[in-house]
Design a protein around this motif. Structure first.
Motif, mmCIF file in Angstrom:
data_model
loop_
_atom_site.group_PDB
_atom_site.id
_atom_site.type_symbol
_atom_site.label_atom_id
_atom_site.label_comp_id
_atom_site.label_asym_id
_atom_site.label_seq_id
_atom_site.Cartn_x
_atom_site.Cartn_y
_atom_site.Cartn_z
ATOM 1 N N VAL B 74 0.876 -1.182 0.000
ATOM 2 C CA VAL B 74 0.000 0.000 0.000
ATOM 3 C C VAL B 74 0.911 1.228 0.000
ATOM 4 O O VAL B 74 1.812 1.328 0.838
ATOM 5 N N ALA B 75 0.684 2.147 -0.916
ATOM 6 C CA ALA B 75 1.548 3.327 -1.006
ATOM 7 C C ALA B 75 1.466 4.144 0.290
ATOM 8 O O ALA B 75 0.379 4.616 0.639
ATOM 9 N N PRO B 76 2.596 4.333 0.976
ATOM 10 C CA PRO B 76 2.537 5.112 2.217
ATOM 11 C C PRO B 76 2.242 6.588 1.967
ATOM 12 O O PRO B 76 1.885 7.305 2.900
ATOM 13 N N GLU B 77 2.363 7.020 0.697
ATOM 14 C CA GLU B 77 2.042 8.416 0.386
ATOM 15 C C GLU B 77 0.625 8.773 0.847
ATOM 16 O O GLU B 77 0.363 9.912 1.242
ATOM 17 N N ILE B 78 -0.278 7.807 0.785
ATOM 18 C CA ILE B 78 -1.673 8.061 1.206
ATOM 19 C C ILE B 78 -1.686 8.499 2.675
ATOM 20 O O ILE B 78 -2.401 9.425 3.062
ATOM 21 N N ILE B 79 -0.868 7.844 3.453
ATOM 22 C CA ILE B 79 -0.869 8.093 4.900
ATOM 23 C C ILE B 79 -0.067 9.353 5.231
ATOM 24 O O ILE B 79 -0.499 10.185 6.030
ATOM 25 N N TYR B 80 1.071 9.503 4.563
ATOM 26 C CA TYR B 80 1.858 10.728 4.772
ATOM 27 C C TYR B 80 1.055 11.956 4.361
ATOM 28 O O TYR B 80 1.127 13.007 5.001
ATOM 29 N N ALA B 81 0.298 11.835 3.279
ATOM 30 C CA ALA B 81 -0.484 12.984 2.798
ATOM 31 C C ALA B 81 -1.515 13.425 3.826
ATOM 32 O O ALA B 81 -1.917 14.588 3.857
ATOM 33 N N MET B 82 -1.940 12.504 4.662
ATOM 34 C CA MET B 82 -2.931 12.819 5.698
ATOM 35 C C MET B 82 -2.270 13.316 6.986
ATOM 36 O O MET B 82 -2.956 13.600 7.971
ATOM 37 N N GLY B 83 -0.948 13.358 7.004
ATOM 38 C CA GLY B 83 -0.255 13.768 8.226
ATOM 39 C C GLY B 83 -0.326 12.703 9.298
ATOM 40 O O GLY B 83 -0.200 12.997 10.497
ATOM 41 N N LEU B 84 -0.524 11.462 8.882
ATOM 42 C CA LEU B 84 -0.616 10.347 9.840
ATOM 43 C C LEU B 84 0.659 9.509 9.791
ATOM 44 O O LEU B 84 1.542 9.752 8.959
ATOM 45 N N LYS B 85 0.749 8.533 10.685
ATOM 46 C CA LYS B 85 1.980 7.747 10.815
ATOM 47 C C LYS B 85 1.766 6.328 10.311
ATOM 48 O O LYS B 85 1.011 5.568 10.912
ATOM 49 N N GLN B 187 -11.368 7.100 -2.072
ATOM 50 C CA GLN B 187 -12.189 6.558 -0.974
ATOM 51 C C GLN B 187 -11.343 6.325 0.271
ATOM 52 O O GLN B 187 -11.814 6.481 1.398
ATOM 53 N N ALA B 188 -10.088 5.941 0.055
ATOM 54 C CA ALA B 188 -9.197 5.699 1.200
ATOM 55 C C ALA B 188 -8.977 6.988 1.986
ATOM 56 O O ALA B 188 -8.936 6.982 3.226
ATOM 57 N N PHE B 189 -8.836 8.101 1.263
ATOM 58 C CA PHE B 189 -8.682 9.390 1.955
ATOM 59 C C PHE B 189 -9.929 9.687 2.798
ATOM 60 O O PHE B 189 -9.834 10.124 3.944
ATOM 61 N N LYS B 190 -11.095 9.438 2.204
ATOM 62 C CA LYS B 190 -12.341 9.696 2.952
ATOM 63 C C LYS B 190 -12.422 8.807 4.187
ATOM 64 O O LYS B 190 -12.858 9.227 5.257
ATOM 65 N N TYR B 191 -12.013 7.569 3.986
ATOM 66 C CA TYR B 191 -12.010 6.625 5.115
ATOM 67 C C TYR B 191 -11.090 7.130 6.228
ATOM 68 O O TYR B 191 -11.471 7.149 7.404
ATOM 69 N N LEU B 192 -9.892 7.572 5.850
ATOM 70 C CA LEU B 192 -8.951 8.053 6.872
ATOM 71 C C LEU B 192 -9.491 9.302 7.563
ATOM 72 O O LEU B 192 -9.334 9.466 8.782
ATOM 73 N N ILE B 202 -4.569 19.240 0.496
ATOM 74 C CA ILE B 202 -4.146 19.008 -0.892
ATOM 75 C C ILE B 202 -2.706 19.460 -1.133
ATOM 76 O O ILE B 202 -1.964 18.833 -1.898
ATOM 77 N N ASP B 203 -2.294 20.525 -0.441
ATOM 78 C CA ASP B 203 -0.913 21.004 -0.630
ATOM 79 C C ASP B 203 0.089 19.994 -0.072
ATOM 80 O O ASP B 203 1.138 19.760 -0.653
ATOM 81 N N ARG B 204 -0.260 19.410 1.051
ATOM 82 C CA ARG B 204 0.636 18.391 1.618
ATOM 83 C C ARG B 204 0.655 17.153 0.709
ATOM 84 O O ARG B 204 1.699 16.548 0.497
ATOM 85 N N PHE B 205 -0.503 16.815 0.187
ATOM 86 C CA PHE B 205 -0.573 15.677 -0.742
ATOM 87 C C PHE B 205 0.345 15.937 -1.941
ATOM 88 O O PHE B 205 1.129 15.085 -2.355
ATOM 89 N N ARG B 206 0.276 17.138 -2.477
ATOM 90 C CA ARG B 206 1.111 17.471 -3.638
ATOM 91 C C ARG B 206 2.597 17.393 -3.271
ATOM 92 O O ARG B 206 3.410 16.855 -4.026
ATOM 93 N N ALA B 335 -2.052 9.479 -10.573
ATOM 94 C CA ALA B 335 -0.597 9.257 -10.582
ATOM 95 C C ALA B 335 -0.202 8.307 -9.444
ATOM 96 O O ALA B 335 0.619 7.396 -9.625
ATOM 97 N N LEU B 336 -0.801 8.511 -8.299
ATOM 98 C CA LEU B 336 -0.477 7.647 -7.156
ATOM 99 C C LEU B 336 -0.962 6.216 -7.410
ATOM 100 O O LEU B 336 -0.302 5.246 -7.024
ATOM 101 N N ALA B 337 -2.113 6.112 -8.079
ATOM 102 C CA ALA B 337 -2.622 4.767 -8.395
ATOM 103 C C ALA B 337 -1.626 4.015 -9.267
ATOM 104 O O ALA B 337 -1.277 2.856 -8.995
ATOM 105 N N ILE B 338 -1.155 4.677 -10.306
ATOM 106 C CA ILE B 338 -0.214 4.016 -11.223
ATOM 107 C C ILE B 338 1.081 3.707 -10.485
ATOM 108 O O ILE B 338 1.653 2.628 -10.626
ATOM 109 N N ARG B 339 1.534 4.632 -9.697
ATOM 110 C CA ARG B 339 2.763 4.423 -8.913
ATOM 111 C C ARG B 339 2.592 3.201 -7.997
ATOM 112 O O ARG B 339 3.436 2.317 -7.933
ATOM 113 N N ASN B 340 1.444 3.139 -7.318
ATOM 114 C CA ASN B 340 1.223 2.061 -6.349
ATOM 115 C C ASN B 340 1.103 0.695 -7.029
ATOM 116 O O ASN B 340 1.615 -0.307 -6.538
#
Lengths: 376, 438
Positions: B74-85, B187-192, B202-206, B335-340
């Motif tokens: 699972v791409a950790p970018e999803i979690i980093y983008a949310m400011g989570l660990k 959906q994962a972002f919404k879930y988190l 969005i700026d942190r995600f970018r 882009a993240l989907a393709i990367r992951n």
């Protein structure tokens, strides 16, 4: 009973008489790997959906070259063996799915090493929600178009509804037979019912429904079985024959319910018959009682099992799987964790080899489980 | 056999069960720092991803409110983008001392986890069974690369009795399949957001995505240098650390900085015409697993046969970075989907075996391999069923021989170093002789 003998022959021969007759009429047969592949779509394209099984395999030597025996389930290896030795040359096409790593790789190797005129891979999502439903519907549309193009036909909504109704009738009849197992002294052995179920995946539905109706009629005149030592449910994967059921019967038990692929899961709920037929198939197949491959659905599987336990007065649950099956294997971890909520004991996992080399060991363990039930 | 030609192999003590209800992070840290004390100071930067990984695990254990458990693909970018660990479960297995990990694996078996379930996963299932992993605020799992992942996911959610989000990985690699996965990332972002109360910035995600892309650009530059002879990547530790880094640290500044150091080191070696410690005579690609319980096995190969490992499946993600400077949210998710979906192992395991085979051919051809080794992790059915066909293709297309044998990446009780040597020795002899003849 003559009709039972006919069903037994259909289930145990490969190719069976139905497939041979179908081919003699110049018609097409398409094999499919997984019960998540809707037979209705193939039937509506005028082809005979014939489930790929290992029936008839005696060894797996050729298949083992490509599917290492060190970590791969014997069941798909046995099916691949039958492809490589020419047994399956009678099929005109094949539909694979991502039911498990073993099955999908066996399909891929078959296509690569043996070749087959028509092959289609159906992506089946591993979870259930509305967004996934839309994706599965798209997958089914691609499958439908591929069938139409290959077999030069047009699958109309009417044809699809007709096939759905035909298979729903098949499901209804099977459910009636299954519900007969609720009786204290059923009219059928569990092994017989399982054989009937297996016959259904390799018999044209029209012929199969006639046989089921005849069987239900004949059963009215049959003497009930003796009361068993224990009424058991099978939870997991046992493959495509009734050998495991017979082991249970050999030691005085009776399988009265299951949560299996070649079992109730496949026929417990009908496919929707209103609205868009493709959407109805997608929704019905996804939301039916689930295989352990479906993530996030453990609670629904437990609820299904609990309902079965209560309705069929089950005394104990046999957890089963084939060797190297991760999906059903890991379900045991959770099943044992929830055993106390289920009201009856669950066995430790009973691990089988598909070609049946371990019958003695399994029988001993089943008998020990029955003794455990009797002592409680 | 304790040693081979002057290379000392590790000795393991499985005669007694270690204490398992422990502060695992402290044990991992102590074990790792003990190892680092023995590493030459000039080479310590190589292990920085492990050190960063341990720090991240430690930080997560200390802050359960912000932990998101995730599978390693699972791409950790999803979690980093949310400011989570992020807390990668397989990282716990990877970093735990070998005897402890094997004992955790055994613990899982006692709780009915099948003995053929991946030991990386069974290790953390044993930890889970002993309740030594704190309850997270959320769980993101996936369905790639194999059934082991699918099987473990159900146990995970049930154990914590919590809602888990599943990224359902497609079989195909079409634009439609990428879109399907991108929708799930949304959906994962919404879930988190729902599970943690945090909002996606969005700026942190970018920013996270730009770092992730920069990391891939650097990796591509490093990989280009791998084509040089001698290979300027001093083999095994760097490949392994690349694997850890690209799984667990994508989206972080630490990863970018480490890859910059890595690239600078490789360029320096190219300029000076030097490779690793030993003379390079054979270039080897490991197209499947790479046992990690004893690095000495690779040093033995290098010293005895000049057999340098130039590629290893889990260190070879394939994503080609694209311009995301003006990307909107949807495009970032795509882009993240393709990367992951192109993460190592996921890419080769989730779809048709042709993906595994074409990647193996690519590694061997691009990096001039003389031999391929399929060290089959005992529980990797998806790759095992591609091994023989891949072997045939590598011979047909590139004239490269492949050795296939069974190991467990983390458990030496399945195949010890000596047993590996017994397989590798005749194969490398044969490759050497063939090369001399030609």
């Amino acid at each position: 009973m003559e009709v039972l003998d006919q069903l037994e022959a259909l289930a145990s021969e490969n190719p069976n008489s139905a497939a041979k007759a179908w081919k003699d009429d110049g018609k097409k047969i398409v094999g499919y790997w997984c019960s998540y592949v809707p037979q209705e779509l193939m039937h509506a394209a005028h082809v005979f959906p014939y489930r790929i099984r290992g029936t008839g395999a005696r060894s797996t030597g050729r298949a083992d070259v490509y599917m290492a025996a060190v970590c791969n389930c014997t069941y798909p290896r046995a099916a691949l063996e039958l492809a490589l030795d020419g047994t399956y040359d009678f099929i005109d096409g094949m539909v694979g799915a991502n039911e498990c790593d073993h099955g999908r790789r066996a399909y891929e190797i078959w296509v690569e090493k043996k070749g087959i005129p028509f092959h289609h891979f159906l992506f089946v999502p591993h979870k259930i929600d509305d967004s996934v439903l839309a994706e599965f519907q798209k997958e089914l549309l691609k499958f439908k178009v591929h069938l139409e193009n290959r077999f030069h036909t047009f699958i109309t909504d009417d044809a699809l509804f007709k096939s759905i109704r035909l298979y729903n009738e098949n499901r209804r009849l099977l459910k009636t037979l299954q519900e007969g197992m609720k009786k204290e002294q059923p009219l059928m052995k569990g092994s017989e019912l399982n054989t009937v179920i297996v016959a259904g995946v390799c018999t044209p539905p029209e012929q199969y429904n006639q046989l089921l109706k005849q069987l239900l009629e004949d059963l009215r005149h049959r003497k009930p079985m003796d009361r068993p030592r224990a009424r058991l449910m099978i939870y997991g994967w046992i493959g495509d024959n009734s050998g495991f059921h017979r082991l249970v019967e050999d030691v005085g038990g009776l399988v009265v319910a299951d949560n299996c692929c070649y079992g109730t899961r496949d026929f417990w709920e009908p496919v929707e018959t209103d609205g868009d037929p493709l959407k109805g198939i997608a929704r019905s197949y996804l939301y039916r009682p689930t295989c352990a491959r479906m993530m996030g659905e453990l609670n629904s599987r437990l609820a299904y099992a609990k309902n079965m336990i209560q309705e069929f007065a089950v005394d104990g649950v046999l957890i089963t799987r084939h060797q190297f099956c991760d999906i059903h294997g890991s379900e045991a971890f959770s099943l044992k964790r929830h055993e106390n909520e289920m009201g009856v004991p669950f066995s430790a996992p009973l691990i089988q080899e598909y070609l049946g080399e371990d019958a003695g060991r399994l029988k001993t363990r089943i008998e020990a489980f029955i003794e455990q039930i009797e002592s409680n | 056999m304790a040693s081979q030609k002057g290379i000392a192999f590790r000795q393991f003590d499985f005669s007694r069960k270690p204490d398992l209800k422990i502060d695992l992070i402290q044990l991992i840290r102590k074990n790792f720092m003990g190892f680092m004390d023995r590493v030459d100071e000039s080479k310590r930067w190589i292990w920085q991803p492990s050190l960063d990984g341990i720090k991240a695990l430690s930080s997560a254990f200390d802050d359960p409110e912000n932990i998101v458990l995730h599978h390693f693909t699972v791409a950790p970018e999803i979690i980093y983008a949310m400011g989570l660990k992020p807390l990668c479960l397989e990282a716990l297995s990877f970093l735990a001392p070998v005897e402890h990990l094997c004992a955790y694996v055994d613990e899982s078996r006692s709780a009915y986890v099948p003995d053929h379930l991946c030991s990386f996963i069974s290790g953390w299932l044993g930890m889970l069974h002993l309740d030594i992993i704190p309850k997270p605020s959320a769980i993101i799992h996936c369905t790639q690369p194999c059934d082991n992942t699918v099987a473990a996911g159900a146990i995970l959610a049930d154990h914590y009795d919590t809602e888990m989000f599943v990224l359902d990985t497609p079989y195909y690699d079409t634009d439609e399949a990428h879109e399907y996965y991108a929708q799930q990332i949304k959906q994962a972002f919404k879930y988190l957001e729902r599970m943690t109360g945090k909002k996606l910035d969005i700026d942190r995600f970018r920013e996270v995505m730009e770092r992730s892309h920069r990391a891939y650009e650097l990796l591509h530059q490093i990989n280009e240098l791998k084509k040089r002879r001698p290979c300027p990547i001093p083999a095994n530790p760097l490949l392994r650390q690349t694997s850890i880094a690209m799984y667990g640290l994508t989206g972080t500044l630490q990863l970018v900085e480490w890859l910059e150091t890595h690239l600078a080191d490789a360029r320096m070696r190219v300029e000076k015409g030097i490779g690793g410690t030993y003379e390079e005579r054979i270039r080897v690609v490991w197209n499947m697993s790479w046992p990690i319980f004893d690095w000495a096995i690779y040093e033995w190969m290098e010293k005895e046969y000049g057999a340098i490992s130039v590629a290893y499946q889990s260190a070879e993600p394939f994503y080609m970075p694209r311009d995301i400077s003006s990307a909107d949210f949807d495009q970032l998710c795509k882009a993240l989907a393709i990367r992951n979906l192109n993460s190592s192992m996921g890419r080769q395991g989730r779809g048709h075996f042709e993906g595994f085979i074409r990647d193996s051919v690519y590694w061997c051809r691009e990096w001039g391999a003389d031999a391929c080794i399929f060290a089959g992790h005992l529980q990797c059915q998806a790759n095992w069923s591609a091994a023989q066909i891949c072997k045939e293709v590598l011979m047909d297309e590139l004239g490269i021989p492949t050795l296939i044998f069974t190991v467990d990446q983390v458990d030496p009780r399945v195949a010890s170093q000596d047993q590996m040597v017994a397989k590798l020795e005749p194969f490398l002899e044969m490759v050497s002789e063939n090369m001399m003849r030609s």
